[in-house]
Enzyme design. Structure first.
Site, short mmCIF file in Angstrom:
data_model
loop_
_atom_site.label_atom_id
_atom_site.label_comp_id
_atom_site.label_asym_id
_atom_site.label_seq_id
_atom_site.Cartn_x
_atom_site.Cartn_y
_atom_site.Cartn_z
N TRP A 101 0.84 -1.21 0.00
CA TRP A 101 0.00 0.00 0.00
C TRP A 101 0.86 1.25 0.00
O TRP A 101 0.54 2.23 -0.69
CB TRP A 101 -0.99 -0.02 1.16
CG TRP A 101 -2.01 -1.11 0.99
CD1 TRP A 101 -2.14 -2.22 1.75
CD2 TRP A 101 -2.99 -1.21 -0.05
NE1 TRP A 101 -3.17 -3.02 1.25
CE2 TRP A 101 -3.69 -2.42 0.15
CE3 TRP A 101 -3.35 -0.41 -1.13
CZ2 TRP A 101 -4.73 -2.84 -0.68
CZ3 TRP A 101 -4.39 -0.82 -1.97
CH2 TRP A 101 -5.07 -2.02 -1.74
N ASP A 169 -1.87 6.81 6.17
CA ASP A 169 -2.88 5.86 5.70
C ASP A 169 -3.15 4.89 6.84
O ASP A 169 -2.32 4.04 7.15
CB ASP A 169 -2.35 5.12 4.46
CG ASP A 169 -3.32 4.04 3.97
OD1 ASP A 169 -4.37 3.83 4.60
OD2 ASP A 169 -3.00 3.40 2.94
N LYS A 193 -12.47 -1.87 6.78
CA LYS A 193 -11.74 -2.80 7.65
C LYS A 193 -12.13 -2.65 9.11
O LYS A 193 -12.41 -3.64 9.77
CB LYS A 193 -10.23 -2.62 7.46
CG LYS A 193 -9.79 -3.26 6.14
CD LYS A 193 -8.64 -2.60 5.47
CE LYS A 193 -8.50 -3.13 4.04
NZ LYS A 193 -7.66 -2.30 3.21
C1 LIG Z 1 -7.20 -1.82 2.09
C2 LIG Z 1 -6.15 -0.78 2.11
C3 LIG Z 1 -6.10 0.24 1.15
C4 LIG Z 1 -7.03 0.30 -0.02
O1 LIG Z 1 -8.26 0.78 0.37
P1 LIG Z 1 -9.42 1.04 -0.69
O2 LIG Z 1 -10.45 1.67 0.17
O3 LIG Z 1 -9.81 -0.28 -1.25
O4 LIG Z 1 -8.90 1.96 -1.74
C5 LIG Z 1 -5.12 1.21 1.28
N1 LIG Z 1 -4.23 1.17 2.29
C6 LIG Z 1 -4.25 0.20 3.22
C7 LIG Z 1 -3.26 0.23 4.32
C8 LIG Z 1 -5.20 -0.80 3.15
O5 LIG Z 1 -5.23 -1.77 4.08
#
Ligand SMILES: *Cc1c(COP(=O)(O)O)cnc(C)c1O
Length: 370
Positions: A101, A169, A193
């Site tokens: 990511w 993030d 999540k």
């Molecule tokens: C799942 C995830 C993403 C992607 O998220 P989306 O909402 O599907 O764009 C980005 N960064 C991390 C750390 C993730 O776990």
């Protein structure tokens, strides 16, 4: 009805009470005679729903009043471009590369500015988070990924960045443990999540980083598209266009549930307990082993391998494990192809009993197959 324990990396389990409440309110929410799915986002019926979701998130995370909370779409993935588009001034940003990511965020940022990857754990297939005490230099911002979903690592401590806005993030561990929001310029997270169903992305942004004609920070270049500007959404309370109403509503229910059940301190204790149950077993097992280094272990995603060295035999064993686990009601345990083996994602609303059931299953599997 047979509910399973879902160990998917996302979307993930939601509290059963929340699902029941959403079901009960499906046809008539709060006496309005309509489902939230049918409501105008500009109606008197929806206003308190989004307001309460924001208020509860602020309360649970302790978000200071000089931060805006935005409910956007496009996933965390769209933030990979919105962040550089909105924060670029001198045209240079610092990124720490801790996995897939982070890599995607870096790749996207490079379209807009020059990226200094100031630290990386690529040398050991991202099994740890590199220690960075401080970030200094002429940067528009510094970017970290607080929890690395695929490799199962997280920061033990974030770097000090002084005046450089720290952008995080936090998609896969937001609200799982305390996080000092005031240390960050922006925290963003796809909701699927730890917060809500898919479809909504939370952006927590310090007000002085929002640029636009009405903002002290000054305007953005004219070529930044309206929908990709933070001021567009901040000025309109996330209602510039239609927000993902239903996901915002379910997030509100989830946050309310968390608040009623002890809030952040309680979920932190629960998450640490769940992770401990699993890591303790993995550390003691002669058949399985966790892949992440101890100091960097995630509380949310736990990748593990069998000790079988022969690749083909290991692959066959992994397949057998995943299939037999699914039969036992423990689903989505296949590992990511970049790590191999298995991965158990144990987000906020994976019950402790689910983790215990997994460990019991693993003990049985170990006995039968070692
Ligand atoms: C799942 C995830 C993403 C992607 O998220 P989306 O909402 O599907 O764009 C980005 N960064 C991390 C750390 C993730 O776990």
């Amino acid at each position: 009805m047979n509910r399973v324990y879902n160990f998917s990396a996302g979307p993930s389990m939601l509290p059963e009470d929340v699902l029941k409440q959403a079901a009960a309110e499906m046809l008539d929410c709060n006496g309005t005679g309509q489902s939230v799915m049918e409501m105008s986002h500009r109606s008197k019926a929806f206003e308190p729903i989004i307001a309460k979701t924001e208020a509860t998130l602020r309360e649970l995370m302790g978000i200071p009043s000089n931060y805006k909370v935005l409910f956007l779409q496009g996933g965390a993935s769209l933030q990979f471009s919105m962040v550089p588009l909105n924060l670029k001034r001198i045209g240079k940003a610092a990124y720490i590369d801790t996995g897939v990511w982070s890599g995607k965020a870096i790749k996207e940022a490079k379209r807009f500015l020059s990226v200094d990857t100031i630290a990386s754990s690529k040398d050991k297939n991202f099994t740890y988070v590199p220690r960075v005490d401080a970030i200094k230099g002429d940067y528009d911002y510094a970017h970290v990924t607080s929890n690395n979903t695929i490799f199962g690592t997280k920061y033990a401590k974030f770097p000090e960045t002084g005046d450089i806005p720290l952008v995080c993030d936090a998609s896969s561990n937001i609200l799982s443990e305390p996080m000092d929001v005031s240390k960050f310029g922006i925290i963003y997270a796809g909701a699927q999540k730890n917060l809500a169903p898919a479809g909504v992305t939370v952006v927590i942004i310090r007000e002085d980083l929002i640029r636009g004609p009405e903002h002290a920070a000054g305007d953005l270049p004219a070529d930044v598209p309206t929908m990709l500007r933070y001021d567009t959404h901040a000025n309109e309370g996330s209602m510039f266009n239609t927000p993902p109403c239903y996901s915002v509503y379910v997030m509100g229910l989830v946050l309310e549930y968390l608040k009623k059940n002890g809030g952040l301190p309680a979920i932190t204790a629960k998450n640490r307990e769940k992770a401990k149950i699993l890591y303790d077993y993995l550390d003691a097992s002669a058949f399985f082993r966790p892949t992440a280094e101890k100091e960097s272990r995630s509380l949310m995603n736990v990748p593990f391998l069998t000790v079988i060295e022969d690749k083909e035999k290991a692959e066959a064993m992994n397949k057998k494990f995943v299939a037999e686990a699914a039969k036992a009601g423990l689903v989505n345990l296949a590992g990511h192809r970049l790590v191999g083996g298995m991965r158990a994602s144990i987000y906020n609303y994976m019950p402790t009993e689910g983790v215990r059931a997994l460990v019991e299953f693993m003990k049985r599997f170990e006995k039968e197959n070692a």
